[in-house]
Structure formats: C-alpha cells, structure tokens
Design an enzyme around this catalytic site. Structure first.
Site, PDB file in Angstrom:
ATOM      1  N   ASP A   1      32.591  35.634  37.864  1.00  0.00           N
ATOM      2  CA  ASP A   1      33.822  35.363  38.242  1.00  0.00           C
ATOM      3  C   ASP A   1      34.083  33.804  37.902  1.00  0.00           C
ATOM      4  O   ASP A   1      33.749  32.975  38.467  1.00  0.00           O
ATOM      5  CB  ASP A   1      34.016  35.583  39.985  1.00  0.00           C
ATOM      6  CG  ASP A   1      35.420  35.325  40.362  1.00  0.00           C
ATOM      7  OD1 ASP A   1      35.966  34.573  40.064  1.00  0.00           O
ATOM      8  OD2 ASP A   1      35.903  36.449  40.819  1.00  0.00           O
TER       9      ASP A   1
ATOM     10  N   THR B   1      41.494  48.429  43.278  1.00  0.00           N
ATOM     11  CA  THR B   1      42.407  49.039  42.179  1.00  0.00           C
ATOM     12  C   THR B   1      42.301  48.276  40.916  1.00  0.00           C
ATOM     13  O   THR B   1      42.539  48.807  40.024  1.00  0.00           O
ATOM     14  CB  THR B   1      43.786  49.117  42.709  1.00  0.00           C
ATOM     15  OG1 THR B   1      44.442  47.734  42.745  1.00  0.00           O
ATOM     16  CG2 THR B   1      44.019  49.759  43.969  1.00  0.00           C
TER      17      THR B   1
ATOM     18  N   ASP C   1      35.648  31.540  40.594  1.00  0.00           N
ATOM     19  CA  ASP C   1      34.433  31.214  41.593  1.00  0.00           C
ATOM     20  C   ASP C   1      33.405  30.391  41.015  1.00  0.00           C
ATOM     21  O   ASP C   1      33.225  29.325  41.664  1.00  0.00           O
ATOM     22  CB  ASP C   1      33.822  32.399  42.151  1.00  0.00           C
ATOM     23  CG  ASP C   1      34.700  33.238  43.360  1.00  0.00           C
ATOM     24  OD1 ASP C   1      35.633  32.683  44.004  1.00  0.00           O
ATOM     25  OD2 ASP C   1      34.244  34.398  43.331  1.00  0.00           O
TER      26      ASP C   1
ATOM     27  N   ARG D   1      43.349  39.843  41.156  1.00  0.00           N
ATOM     28  CA  ARG D   1      42.902  41.344  41.091  1.00  0.00           C
ATOM     29  C   ARG D   1      42.676  41.846  42.524  1.00  0.00           C
ATOM     30  O   ARG D   1      41.930  41.225  43.187  1.00  0.00           O
ATOM     31  CB  ARG D   1      41.644  41.490  40.134  1.00  0.00           C
ATOM     32  CG  ARG D   1      41.963  40.899  38.595  1.00  0.00           C
ATOM     33  CD  ARG D   1      40.931  41.685  37.994  1.00  0.00           C
ATOM     34  NE  ARG D   1      39.438  41.427  38.373  1.00  0.00           N
ATOM     35  CZ  ARG D   1      38.634  42.099  37.667  1.00  0.00           C
ATOM     36  NH1 ARG D   1      38.580  42.725  36.595  1.00  0.00           N
ATOM     37  NH2 ARG D   1      37.168  41.961  37.881  1.00  0.00           N
TER      38      ARG D   1
HETATM   39  C1  PRP Z   1      40.066  36.872  37.110  1.00  0.00           C
HETATM   40  C2  PRP Z   1      40.468  35.806  35.795  1.00  0.00           C
HETATM   41  C3  PRP Z   1      41.840  36.678  35.215  1.00  0.00           C
HETATM   42  C4  PRP Z   1      41.399  38.447  35.728  1.00  0.00           C
HETATM   43  C5  PRP Z   1      40.990  39.169  34.469  1.00  0.00           C
HETATM   44  O1  PRP Z   1      40.987  36.304  38.099  1.00  0.00           O
HETATM   45  O2  PRP Z   1      40.659  34.741  35.618  1.00  0.00           O
HETATM   46  O3  PRP Z   1      43.074  36.371  35.671  1.00  0.00           O
HETATM   47  O4  PRP Z   1      40.193  37.853  36.815  1.00  0.00           O
HETATM   48  O5  PRP Z   1      40.769  40.290  34.870  1.00  0.00           O
HETATM   49  P1  PRP Z   1      41.606  41.567  34.376  1.00  0.00           P
HETATM   50  O6  PRP Z   1      41.746  41.520  32.983  1.00  0.00           O
HETATM   51  O7  PRP Z   1      40.794  42.810  34.866  1.00  0.00           O
HETATM   52  O8  PRP Z   1      42.982  41.621  35.037  1.00  0.00           O
HETATM   53  P2  PRP Z   1      41.004  36.646  39.377  1.00  0.00           P
HETATM   54  O9  PRP Z   1      41.831  37.917  39.791  1.00  0.00           O
HETATM   55  O10 PRP Z   1      39.356  36.655  39.873  1.00  0.00           O
HETATM   56  O11 PRP Z   1      41.427  35.310  40.336  1.00  0.00           O
HETATM   57  P3  PRP Z   1      41.207  33.931  40.367  1.00  0.00           P
HETATM   58  O12 PRP Z   1      41.352  33.446  38.777  1.00  0.00           O
HETATM   59  O13 PRP Z   1      42.129  33.383  41.376  1.00  0.00           O
HETATM   60  O14 PRP Z   1      39.592  33.843  40.901  1.00  0.00           O
HETATM   61  N1  URA Z   2      37.439  38.300  36.076  1.00  0.00           N
HETATM   62  C1  URA Z   2      36.516  37.313  36.110  1.00  0.00           C
HETATM   63  O1  URA Z   2      36.544  36.162  36.621  1.00  0.00           O
HETATM   64  N2  URA Z   2      35.207  37.609  35.477  1.00  0.00           N
HETATM   65  C2  URA Z   2      35.008  39.054  34.958  1.00  0.00           C
HETATM   66  O2  URA Z   2      34.090  39.383  34.622  1.00  0.00           O
HETATM   67  C3  URA Z   2      36.180  39.769  35.183  1.00  0.00           C
HETATM   68  C4  URA Z   2      37.293  39.333  35.683  1.00  0.00           C
END
Ligand code: PRP
Ligand code: URA
Length: 209
Positions: A200, A108, A203, A104
């Site tokens: 997150d 944005t 993380d 993400r």
């Molecule tokens: C997190 C999560 C989803 C996304 C959800 O990923 O694992 O993929 O956010 O958010 P959304 O519904 O608003 O798109 P992130 O972008 O943090 O990436 P990561 O899994 O690599 O940490």
């Molecule tokens: N992605 C995450 O990992 N946590 C949230 O709460 C939203 C998006």
C-alpha cells in the site's frame, strides 16, 4: 489499444526495486519516491512545446527557448499522489496544483471522494494527474472524470506501478489520456493489490501500517 510509456531508465528501475523491498524504511521509501518523481517528471514533460524569447547573456543578445503556453497543472490523488507531486514541483516550481481526495473502499474497491480543489482555468492547461498506483484504475478514472467535468481536456496520467487490468480499464474509460509508468506488473490479487507490487503506497509513505 492503451497509450502507455514505460520509463525504463536504469535509475528509475534501480530505485523502484529498492521501493518494492519490504525492508525499506518509511523514510527511505519517501526519499526514493521523491527521487523517482524527478525522473518521471522529466519523461512526462519531454515533448512540451518550446517558444523563443529574447534575452541578453553577459556576452550578447540571443533568442533562447522557454516552455510555451500556460503553466502546467499537477493533479495529485491523495494521499499517495503527494509523494510524486513534491518532487515534480521541485522541477516545475511554477506549476498549479489540484488535489483530489479519494480512498478505495476495501470491499468494493470503488473510489470514494472526500476532497476536490483545482485551479479555475484548467481547460487551457496540460494537466498531469499523479498517483503511484494504477490497480483497478477506479481512483484514476474517478479523478480524471472530475477534472474533465471542470474543463480539463489535455491530460496525462503518471504513476509508478500499473497492473494490466488497470491499464485495460483505464484505456477503455479514458482513451484520450496517455499513461506514463515505471513498470507494468503481473496482475491484481483478490484484494485488488498489485502483484508483485510494493504494498500500500500511502501506508508505506506515511508509516500508517
Ligand atoms: C491507493 C493508490 C491509488 C489507489 C489505486 O490509494 O494511491 O489512489 O489505491 O487503486 P485503484 O487503481 O484500484 O483505484 P488508497 O485508496 O489506498 O488511498 P491512500 O492514498 O489514501 O492510501
Ligand atoms: N493501492 C496501493 O497502494 N497498492 C496496490 O497494490 C493497489 C492499490
């Protein structure tokens, strides 16, 4: 109207509470996500069609049920989807796997794609897309759009936590895709995080913050 199944099994709810707790360690979080993924996999596959095959037990011949059709595809949205994927592969070891790399944009909240690899013949298979979090639904929608471009037409989405805003957006863009989740939380905050949520997911799984 969104097609949402909330998996309210007591074991799922108990483990989810432990995962939400900010004092749960990285190792604990990862272990719990793997355990929960087994229970969620059980639910998302509950209505798979069966067909009978002839086998011999040590005592006699019998006609016994096995899962019908082609092997399933599990599509993991990287990174955090892999926490669900691993446990699901323990239950369905013959599943094929697709990886969709998305992150993400923090400003944005749009999903940015950095990787895509899927089996060639996904049009004949049930595709279960996995990601612990459905927040804005931008990531899930981008992943599913890409899988549909590649021919997927029988898709389910499996997550741990969903925000009402994400469910609404998802149902509007993917009305044919049922959602399976362990919980629906209160709302998204102004940074797009699920509240109360668990933070997150990537993380917390990998200890990157
Ligand atoms: C997190 C999560 C989803 C996304 C959800 O990923 O694992 O993929 O956010 O958010 P959304 O519904 O608003 O798109 P992130 O972008 O943090 O990436 P990561 O899994 O690599 O940490
Ligand atoms: N992605 C995450 O990992 N946590 C949230 O709460 C939203 C998006």
């Amino acid at each position: 109207m969104a097609n949402v199944t909330v998996v309210d099994h007591p074991l799922v709810q108990h483990k989810l509470t432990l995962m939400r707790d900010k004092n749960t360690s990285t190792a604990g979080f990862r272990r719990l996500l793997r355990e929960v993924s087994l229970l969620l996999c059980y639910e998302v596959t509950r209505d798979l069609e069966l067909t009978n095959v002839n086998i011999e037990t040590p005592l006699t011949d019998m006609s016994a049920p096995v899962i019908a059709g082609k092997k399933l595809v599990f599509a993991s949205i990287l990174r955090a989807g892999n926490g669900l994927l691993e446990g699901m592969l323990d239950l369905v070891p013959s599943a094929r796997v697709a990886h969709v790399g998305l992150y993400r944009d923090h400003k944005t909240l749009e999903a940015i794609e950095y990787y895509f690899k899927a089996p060639e013949d996904i049009s004949d298979r049930l595709v279960v897309v996995v990601d612990p979090m459905l927040a804005t639904a931008n990531s899930a929608t981008a992943a599913i759009d890409k899988l549909k471009e590649r021919g997927a037409n029988n898709i389910r989405f499996l997550c741990l936590l969903a925000a009402p805003e994400g469910i609404e957006a998802f149902a509007a863009s993917q009305p044919d895709v049922p959602i399976f989740t362990a919980a629906i939380d209160s709302h998204l905050n102004d940074k797009g995080y699920i509240v109360p949520g668990l933070g997150d997911a990537g993380d917390r799984m990998y200890g990157t913050k």
